[in-house]
Design a protein around this motif. Sequence first.
Motif, PDB file in Angstrom:
ATOM      1  N   TYR A   1       4.312  80.993  56.842  1.00 41.42           N
ATOM      2  CA  TYR A   1       2.714  80.563  56.475  1.00 41.42           C
ATOM      3  C   TYR A   1       2.022  79.542  57.090  1.00 41.42           C
ATOM      4  CZ  TYR A   1       1.643  84.416  53.474  1.00 41.42           C
ATOM      5  OH  TYR A   1       1.202  85.930  52.889  1.00 41.42           O
ATOM      6  N   VAL A   2       2.889  78.397  57.189  1.00 43.17           N
ATOM      7  CA  VAL A   2       2.349  77.105  57.746  1.00 43.17           C
ATOM      8  C   VAL A   2       2.521  77.244  59.244  1.00 43.17           C
ATOM      9  CG1 VAL A   2       2.839  74.578  58.258  1.00 43.17           C
ATOM     10  CG2 VAL A   2       2.727  75.557  55.941  1.00 43.17           C
ATOM     11  N   ASP A   3       3.472  77.788  59.709  1.00 40.78           N
ATOM     12  CA  ASP A   3       3.591  77.802  61.253  1.00 40.78           C
ATOM     13  C   ASP A   3       2.946  78.827  61.923  1.00 40.78           C
ATOM     14  OD1 ASP A   3       5.049  75.517  60.955  1.00 40.78           O
ATOM     15  OD2 ASP A   3       7.170  76.451  61.036  1.00 40.78           O
ATOM     16  N   LYS A   4       2.865  80.112  61.321  1.00 42.64           N
ATOM     17  CA  LYS A   4       2.378  81.314  61.902  1.00 42.64           C
ATOM     18  C   LYS A   4       1.054  81.647  61.307  1.00 42.64           C
ATOM     19  CE  LYS A   4       6.466  83.307  63.358  1.00 42.64           C
ATOM     20  NZ  LYS A   4       6.432  83.546  64.697  1.00 42.64           N
ATOM     21  N   VAL A   5       0.905  81.815  60.029  1.00 38.31           N
ATOM     22  CA  VAL A   5      -0.484  82.390  59.577  1.00 38.31           C
ATOM     23  C   VAL A   5      -1.514  81.485  59.787  1.00 38.31           C
ATOM     24  CG1 VAL A   5      -1.259  83.203  57.417  1.00 38.31           C
ATOM     25  CG2 VAL A   5       0.904  83.754  58.085  1.00 38.31           C
ATOM     26  N   PHE A   6      -1.441  80.439  59.029  1.00 38.70           N
ATOM     27  CA  PHE A   6      -2.555  79.364  58.895  1.00 38.70           C
ATOM     28  C   PHE A   6      -3.152  79.087  60.121  1.00 38.70           C
ATOM     29  CE2 PHE A   6      -0.600  78.485  54.508  1.00 38.70           C
ATOM     30  CZ  PHE A   6      -1.505  79.259  54.018  1.00 38.70           C
ATOM     31  N   LYS A   7      -1.962  78.906  61.184  1.00 34.22           N
ATOM     32  CA  LYS A   7      -2.576  78.397  62.577  1.00 34.22           C
ATOM     33  C   LYS A   7      -3.307  79.464  63.307  1.00 34.22           C
ATOM     34  CE  LYS A   7       1.126  75.304  63.621  1.00 34.22           C
ATOM     35  NZ  LYS A   7       1.982  75.081  64.580  1.00 34.22           N
ATOM     36  N   HIS A   8      -3.621  80.866  62.913  1.00 37.48           N
ATOM     37  CA  HIS A   8      -4.329  81.751  63.391  1.00 37.48           C
ATOM     38  C   HIS A   8      -5.450  82.400  62.627  1.00 37.48           C
ATOM     39  CE1 HIS A   8      -1.477  81.565  66.841  1.00 37.48           C
ATOM     40  NE2 HIS A   8      -0.690  81.650  65.987  1.00 37.48           N
TER      41      HIS A   8
ATOM     42  N   ASN B   1     -13.189  78.758  56.117  1.00 38.51           N
ATOM     43  CA  ASN B   1     -12.165  77.871  56.958  1.00 38.51           C
ATOM     44  C   ASN B   1     -11.871  76.721  56.062  1.00 38.51           C
ATOM     45  OD1 ASN B   1     -12.225  79.513  59.180  1.00 38.51           O
ATOM     46  ND2 ASN B   1     -13.718  78.502  60.274  1.00 38.51           N
ATOM     47  N   ARG B   2     -12.528  76.260  55.299  1.00 39.68           N
ATOM     48  CA  ARG B   2     -12.342  75.006  54.475  1.00 39.68           C
ATOM     49  C   ARG B   2     -11.339  75.590  53.380  1.00 39.68           C
ATOM     50  NH1 ARG B   2     -17.888  74.021  54.727  1.00 39.68           N
ATOM     51  NH2 ARG B   2     -18.209  74.588  52.519  1.00 39.68           N
ATOM     52  N   LYS B   3     -11.405  76.686  52.939  1.00 39.65           N
ATOM     53  CA  LYS B   3     -10.580  77.206  51.710  1.00 39.65           C
ATOM     54  C   LYS B   3      -9.120  77.165  52.431  1.00 39.65           C
ATOM     55  CE  LYS B   3     -13.088  77.032  48.037  1.00 39.65           C
ATOM     56  NZ  LYS B   3     -12.801  76.316  47.140  1.00 39.65           N
ATOM     57  N   ILE B   4      -9.264  78.015  53.698  1.00 42.67           N
ATOM     58  CA  ILE B   4      -7.966  78.183  54.441  1.00 42.67           C
ATOM     59  C   ILE B   4      -7.197  77.156  54.499  1.00 42.67           C
ATOM     60  CG2 ILE B   4      -7.007  79.189  56.539  1.00 42.67           C
ATOM     61  CD1 ILE B   4      -9.105  81.287  56.390  1.00 42.67           C
ATOM     62  N   SER B   5      -7.799  76.078  54.986  1.00 42.81           N
ATOM     63  CA  SER B   5      -7.307  74.690  55.228  1.00 42.81           C
ATOM     64  C   SER B   5      -6.632  74.048  54.026  1.00 42.81           C
ATOM     65  CB  SER B   5      -8.399  73.577  56.115  1.00 42.81           C
ATOM     66  OG  SER B   5      -8.054  72.436  56.083  1.00 42.81           O
ATOM     67  N   SER B   6      -7.208  74.094  52.812  1.00 43.92           N
ATOM     68  CA  SER B   6      -6.944  73.606  51.716  1.00 43.92           C
ATOM     69  C   SER B   6      -5.615  74.134  51.136  1.00 43.92           C
ATOM     70  CB  SER B   6      -8.233  73.590  50.604  1.00 43.92           C
ATOM     71  OG  SER B   6      -7.725  73.399  49.299  1.00 43.92           O
ATOM     72  N   ILE B   7      -5.735  75.564  51.178  1.00 41.88           N
ATOM     73  CA  ILE B   7      -4.401  76.238  50.916  1.00 41.88           C
ATOM     74  C   ILE B   7      -3.228  75.659  51.839  1.00 41.88           C
ATOM     75  CG2 ILE B   7      -3.506  78.544  50.873  1.00 41.88           C
ATOM     76  CD1 ILE B   7      -6.259  79.570  50.000  1.00 41.88           C
ATOM     77  N   ALA B   8      -3.653  75.861  53.050  1.00 37.41           N
ATOM     78  CA  ALA B   8      -2.627  75.329  54.240  1.00 37.41           C
ATOM     79  C   ALA B   8      -2.041  73.848  53.881  1.00 37.41           C
ATOM     80  CB  ALA B   8      -3.436  75.301  55.419  1.00 37.41           C
ATOM     81  N   ASN B   9      -2.869  72.978  53.267  1.00 39.68           N
ATOM     82  CA  ASN B   9      -2.458  71.591  53.165  1.00 39.68           C
ATOM     83  C   ASN B   9      -1.563  71.681  51.753  1.00 39.68           C
ATOM     84  OD1 ASN B   9      -3.818  70.442  55.319  1.00 39.68           O
ATOM     85  ND2 ASN B   9      -5.578  69.954  53.986  1.00 39.68           N
ATOM     86  N   SER B  10      -1.767  72.434  50.917  1.00 40.39           N
ATOM     87  CA  SER B  10      -0.897  72.687  49.967  1.00 40.39           C
ATOM     88  C   SER B  10       0.486  73.063  50.316  1.00 40.39           C
ATOM     89  CB  SER B  10      -1.359  73.529  48.670  1.00 40.39           C
ATOM     90  OG  SER B  10      -2.832  72.932  48.102  1.00 40.39           O
ATOM     91  N   PHE B  11       0.287  74.366  51.217  1.00 38.72           N
ATOM     92  CA  PHE B  11       1.543  74.735  51.650  1.00 38.72           C
ATOM     93  C   PHE B  11       2.529  73.943  52.405  1.00 38.72           C
ATOM     94  CE2 PHE B  11       2.203  79.624  51.428  1.00 38.72           C
ATOM     95  CZ  PHE B  11       1.311  79.873  50.185  1.00 38.72           C
TER      96      PHE B  11
ATOM     97  N   ASN C   1      -0.926  92.190  66.528  1.00 33.79           N
ATOM     98  CA  ASN C   1      -1.304  90.960  67.349  1.00 33.79           C
ATOM     99  C   ASN C   1      -1.423  89.987  66.466  1.00 33.79           C
ATOM    100  OD1 ASN C   1      -4.393  90.420  66.450  1.00 33.79           O
ATOM    101  ND2 ASN C   1      -4.720  92.385  67.272  1.00 33.79           N
ATOM    102  N   VAL C   2      -1.551  88.739  66.964  1.00 39.79           N
ATOM    103  CA  VAL C   2      -1.453  87.498  66.130  1.00 39.79           C
ATOM    104  C   VAL C   2      -2.489  87.401  65.378  1.00 39.79           C
ATOM    105  CG1 VAL C   2      -1.568  84.870  66.439  1.00 39.79           C
ATOM    106  CG2 VAL C   2      -0.365  86.327  68.016  1.00 39.79           C
ATOM    107  N   THR C   3      -3.762  87.547  65.636  1.00 38.73           N
ATOM    108  CA  THR C   3      -4.853  87.333  64.617  1.00 38.73           C
ATOM    109  C   THR C   3      -5.167  88.427  63.566  1.00 38.73           C
ATOM    110  OG1 THR C   3      -6.338  86.577  66.366  1.00 38.73           O
ATOM    111  CG2 THR C   3      -7.496  87.228  64.485  1.00 38.73           C
ATOM    112  N   SER C   4      -4.700  89.530  63.733  1.00 39.32           N
ATOM    113  CA  SER C   4      -4.610  90.642  62.809  1.00 39.32           C
ATOM    114  C   SER C   4      -3.454  90.300  61.738  1.00 39.32           C
ATOM    115  CB  SER C   4      -4.428  92.110  63.173  1.00 39.32           C
ATOM    116  OG  SER C   4      -5.656  92.571  63.960  1.00 39.32           O
ATOM    117  N   ALA C   5      -2.214  90.056  62.318  1.00 41.79           N
ATOM    118  CA  ALA C   5      -1.237  89.551  61.564  1.00 41.79           C
ATOM    119  C   ALA C   5      -1.338  88.435  60.591  1.00 41.79           C
ATOM    120  CB  ALA C   5       0.127  89.180  62.225  1.00 41.79           C
TER     121      ALA C   5
END
Length: 175
Positions: free
Chosen positions: A90-97, A106-116, A153-157
Motif C-alpha cells: 500500500y505504501v510503495d505502490k497504491v498510495f503513490k498512484h 487527496n488529503r484523506k488519502i495522504s492521512s491514511i498513507a501516513n498512518s500506513f 494499469n497503474v492508476t486503475s490498480a
Amino acid sequence: MKGSRLFLCLLSISCCLNLMPTVGNKIFHFGPCRVSMSVTEIRSGFTAIKANIQARDPIRTLSILSHPHSLHKVKLLDRCCITHQLFNFYVDKVFKHCRTEDSFVNRKISSIANSFLSVKRKLGQCQEQNKCLCGQESAEKFKQILANYEGLNVTSAAIKSLGELDILLDWMEKS
C-alpha cells in the motif's frame, strides 16, 4: 536515596506510558508482532472518500484482495510477514498512484498513507527482530495479490486497491 527512588518512579511511569497505546489506538497481534494503530482513524478517513474512490473504479468484476485468494485463511505465524508485505504494498505502490483532482480526497488519502507508513515501519522493526518468515501459503496469496494488481494499469490498480481498503482493515480486526 530519595533521588534514586524518584528516578526509579519516573522511569517506571515512563515505561508504562510507552507501552500503552495512545487514545484511540488498538494493539494488533500479527504473529509475534504487536503493533499499536488507530484503525478507527483510518476507517474514518476511508469512509469519507470510499464512495468517491469506488466510483472511479472502472473494473468492478475483479478484486485485488478478496476471494478466492482471501486473507482470512492466513495462518497465525504468517500474519507478521503478510501484514508487513501488504503495508509495503500500500505504501510503495497504491498510495503513490492515488491522486485525484479533489483536494479533500487527496488529503484523506495522504492521512491514511501516513498512518500506513508508521505501521509499516513498526512492522519492519518487529519483523527484523523476530525473523518473521512467510510460509508457502501466504507467499502464494501475496504473489496473487501482486499479479491482480499488476494485471491492471497503474492508476486503475491503485484506485481499486484503495477502494478495497476495508477488506484489509476487516481482516486485521478479525485476526
